[in-house]
Design a protein around this motif. Structure first.
Motif, mmCIF file in Angstrom:
data_model
loop_
_atom_site.group_PDB
_atom_site.id
_atom_site.type_symbol
_atom_site.label_atom_id
_atom_site.label_comp_id
_atom_site.label_asym_id
_atom_site.label_seq_id
_atom_site.Cartn_x
_atom_site.Cartn_y
_atom_site.Cartn_z
ATOM 1 N N LEU A 21 0.827 -1.218 0.000
ATOM 2 C CA LEU A 21 0.000 0.000 0.000
ATOM 3 C C LEU A 21 0.855 1.260 0.000
ATOM 4 O O LEU A 21 0.559 2.220 -0.716
ATOM 5 C CB LEU A 21 -0.936 0.005 1.207
ATOM 6 C CG LEU A 21 -2.147 -0.924 1.125
ATOM 7 C CD1 LEU A 21 -2.890 -0.939 2.462
ATOM 8 C CD2 LEU A 21 -3.074 -0.482 0.009
ATOM 9 N N ILE A 22 1.927 1.268 0.787
ATOM 10 C CA ILE A 22 2.831 2.425 0.839
ATOM 11 C C ILE A 22 3.470 2.647 -0.520
ATOM 12 O O ILE A 22 3.548 3.780 -1.015
ATOM 13 C CB ILE A 22 3.895 2.225 1.940
ATOM 14 C CG1 ILE A 22 3.236 2.300 3.312
ATOM 15 C CG2 ILE A 22 5.012 3.251 1.819
ATOM 16 C CD1 ILE A 22 4.149 1.893 4.460
ATOM 17 N N ALA A 23 3.943 1.561 -1.155
ATOM 18 C CA ALA A 23 4.565 1.676 -2.474
ATOM 19 C C ALA A 23 3.570 2.184 -3.510
ATOM 20 O O ALA A 23 3.909 3.004 -4.372
ATOM 21 C CB ALA A 23 5.133 0.322 -2.901
ATOM 22 N N LYS A 24 2.324 1.719 -3.434
ATOM 23 C CA LYS A 24 1.287 2.143 -4.380
ATOM 24 C C LYS A 24 0.997 3.635 -4.218
ATOM 25 O O LYS A 24 0.898 4.373 -5.210
ATOM 26 C CB LYS A 24 0.014 1.315 -4.148
ATOM 27 C CG LYS A 24 -1.061 1.517 -5.180
ATOM 28 C CD LYS A 24 -2.227 0.573 -4.911
ATOM 29 C CE LYS A 24 -3.339 0.794 -5.923
ATOM 30 N NZ LYS A 24 -4.478 -0.103 -5.679
ATOM 31 N N LYS A 25 0.891 4.112 -2.955
ATOM 32 C CA LYS A 25 0.642 5.534 -2.706
ATOM 33 C C LYS A 25 1.822 6.379 -3.147
ATOM 34 O O LYS A 25 1.654 7.456 -3.714
ATOM 35 C CB LYS A 25 0.356 5.775 -1.220
ATOM 36 C CG LYS A 25 -1.032 5.372 -0.805
ATOM 37 C CD LYS A 25 -1.304 5.801 0.629
ATOM 38 C CE LYS A 25 -2.732 5.487 1.006
ATOM 39 N NZ LYS A 25 -3.049 5.963 2.361
ATOM 40 N N ALA A 26 3.026 5.891 -2.888
ATOM 41 C CA ALA A 26 4.219 6.629 -3.286
ATOM 42 C C ALA A 26 4.291 6.741 -4.808
ATOM 43 O O ALA A 26 4.612 7.807 -5.355
ATOM 44 C CB ALA A 26 5.474 5.952 -2.747
ATOM 45 N N GLN A 27 3.985 5.667 -5.505
ATOM 46 C CA GLN A 27 4.013 5.695 -6.968
ATOM 47 C C GLN A 27 2.961 6.668 -7.497
ATOM 48 O O GLN A 27 3.212 7.397 -8.453
ATOM 49 C CB GLN A 27 3.789 4.290 -7.537
ATOM 50 C CG GLN A 27 3.948 4.216 -9.044
ATOM 51 C CD GLN A 27 5.343 4.650 -9.497
ATOM 52 O OE1 GLN A 27 6.341 4.264 -8.912
ATOM 53 N NE2 GLN A 27 5.402 5.467 -10.527
ATOM 54 N N ALA A 28 1.787 6.690 -6.882
ATOM 55 C CA ALA A 28 0.742 7.619 -7.302
ATOM 56 C C ALA A 28 1.203 9.065 -7.101
ATOM 57 O O ALA A 28 0.975 9.929 -7.965
ATOM 58 C CB ALA A 28 -0.546 7.359 -6.524
ATOM 59 N N ALA A 29 1.897 9.340 -5.991
ATOM 60 C CA ALA A 29 2.398 10.690 -5.730
ATOM 61 C C ALA A 29 3.466 11.072 -6.752
ATOM 62 O O ALA A 29 3.464 12.189 -7.283
ATOM 63 C CB ALA A 29 2.959 10.781 -4.314
ATOM 64 N N VAL A 30 4.365 10.139 -7.051
ATOM 65 C CA VAL A 30 5.417 10.403 -8.039
ATOM 66 C C VAL A 30 4.791 10.662 -9.409
ATOM 67 O O VAL A 30 5.197 11.584 -10.139
ATOM 68 C CB VAL A 30 6.421 9.231 -8.100
ATOM 69 C CG1 VAL A 30 7.347 9.348 -9.301
ATOM 70 C CG2 VAL A 30 7.230 9.162 -6.813
ATOM 71 N N ASP A 31 3.793 9.867 -9.786
ATOM 72 C CA ASP A 31 3.118 10.069 -11.067
ATOM 73 C C ASP A 31 2.461 11.448 -11.132
ATOM 74 O O ASP A 31 2.534 12.133 -12.161
ATOM 75 C CB ASP A 31 2.071 8.972 -11.306
ATOM 76 C CG ASP A 31 2.709 7.604 -11.537
ATOM 77 O OD1 ASP A 31 3.924 7.558 -11.870
ATOM 78 O OD2 ASP A 31 1.999 6.591 -11.379
ATOM 79 N N GLN A 32 1.837 11.856 -10.048
ATOM 80 C CA GLN A 32 1.183 13.166 -10.008
ATOM 81 C C GLN A 32 2.227 14.296 -10.106
ATOM 82 O O GLN A 32 2.022 15.261 -10.850
ATOM 83 C CB GLN A 32 0.387 13.303 -8.707
ATOM 84 C CG GLN A 32 -0.431 14.573 -8.636
ATOM 85 C CD GLN A 32 -1.233 14.660 -7.338
ATOM 86 O OE1 GLN A 32 -1.110 13.817 -6.462
ATOM 87 N NE2 GLN A 32 -2.047 15.682 -7.248
ATOM 88 N N ILE A 33 3.337 14.142 -9.417
ATOM 89 C CA ILE A 33 4.405 15.152 -9.472
ATOM 90 C C ILE A 33 4.970 15.241 -10.883
ATOM 91 O O ILE A 33 5.182 16.337 -11.416
ATOM 92 C CB ILE A 33 5.505 14.821 -8.437
ATOM 93 C CG1 ILE A 33 4.964 15.019 -7.019
ATOM 94 C CG2 ILE A 33 6.742 15.677 -8.662
ATOM 95 C CD1 ILE A 33 5.871 14.471 -5.932
ATOM 96 N N ARG A 34 5.214 14.091 -11.523
ATOM 97 C CA ARG A 34 5.751 14.093 -12.895
ATOM 98 C C ARG A 34 4.781 14.762 -13.856
ATOM 99 O O ARG A 34 5.191 15.494 -14.751
ATOM 100 C CB ARG A 34 6.050 12.664 -13.335
ATOM 101 C CG ARG A 34 7.198 12.046 -12.524
ATOM 102 C CD ARG A 34 7.646 10.796 -13.132
ATOM 103 N NE ARG A 34 8.498 11.210 -14.258
ATOM 104 C CZ ARG A 34 9.147 10.364 -15.034
ATOM 105 N NH1 ARG A 34 9.039 9.086 -14.820
ATOM 106 N NH2 ARG A 34 9.897 10.785 -16.022
#
Length: 189
Positions: A21-34
């Protein structure tokens, strides 16, 4: 009642789920930042430059933590900083007690600021030359040193007539004079 092994197995499963879950949220945040970076044409260097400028303005306004204040005060010291912490950007001149981030490090060369070694060596050489010249001038002129006392060798004030030994009157008295009740008979002229 569940056994210890069953509980530990359950804990491992839950930890695995939590990590996912942490990795999924982190990836979503990185995608949004990109996505935002691409929309505005920004690079990571642009973001880091803005963050650095913001940190510097906070430091100038005095609204920083004690650690950052120490780093800023080390920049204001007379000696230029010689070591730099890469993450916090805290600096140290190499003088005095080492800060915690470098105190236990065996090889400090990875924290050296480029060109600091030559600058520090040059400034130390200049300072030591100036001190040497100042000491020589003081000795020649009979200048007053620490606490108003003359520095360097002193003229003899007392003479032992038997051995010819002399004493300037400074420091502990020699044995031939320490036991004398009347020192006036040992005075020179």
């Amino acid at each position: 009642m569940p056994t210890l092994e069953q509980i530990q197995t359950k804990m491992k499963q839950l930890q695995t789920q939590a990590d996912a879950l942490i990795a999924k949220k982190a990836q979503a945040a990185v995608d949004q930042i990109r996505k935002i970076m691409l929309a505005h044409g920004l690079t990571t260097e642009d973001i880091e430059a803005k963050a650095k400028a913001k940190r510097e303005t906070k430091a100038a306004n005095g609204s920083t933590s004690k650690v950052k204040m120490k780093a800023a005060s080390s920049l204001k010291s007379k000696a230029p900083p010689k070591y730099l912490h890469p993450k916090t950007e805290a600096t140290w001149t190499g003088h005095g007690r080492a800060p915690a981030w470098i105190a236990e490090v065996k090889d400090r060369s990875k924290f050296l600021i480029a060109g600091a070694e030559a600058t520090v060596a040059a400034s130390v050489g200049t300072a030591s030359k100036a001190k040497t010249v100042g000491k020589k001038a003081a000795a020649v002129a009979g200048a007053v040193g620490h606490r108003g006392q003359r520095t360097g060798p002193q003229p003899a004030k007392y003479l032992d007539p038997k051995t010819g030994a002399t004493w300037s009157g400074r420091g502990p008295a020699p044995a031939w004079l320490a036991g004398a009740k009347d020192r006036t008979k040992y005075l020179i002229g």
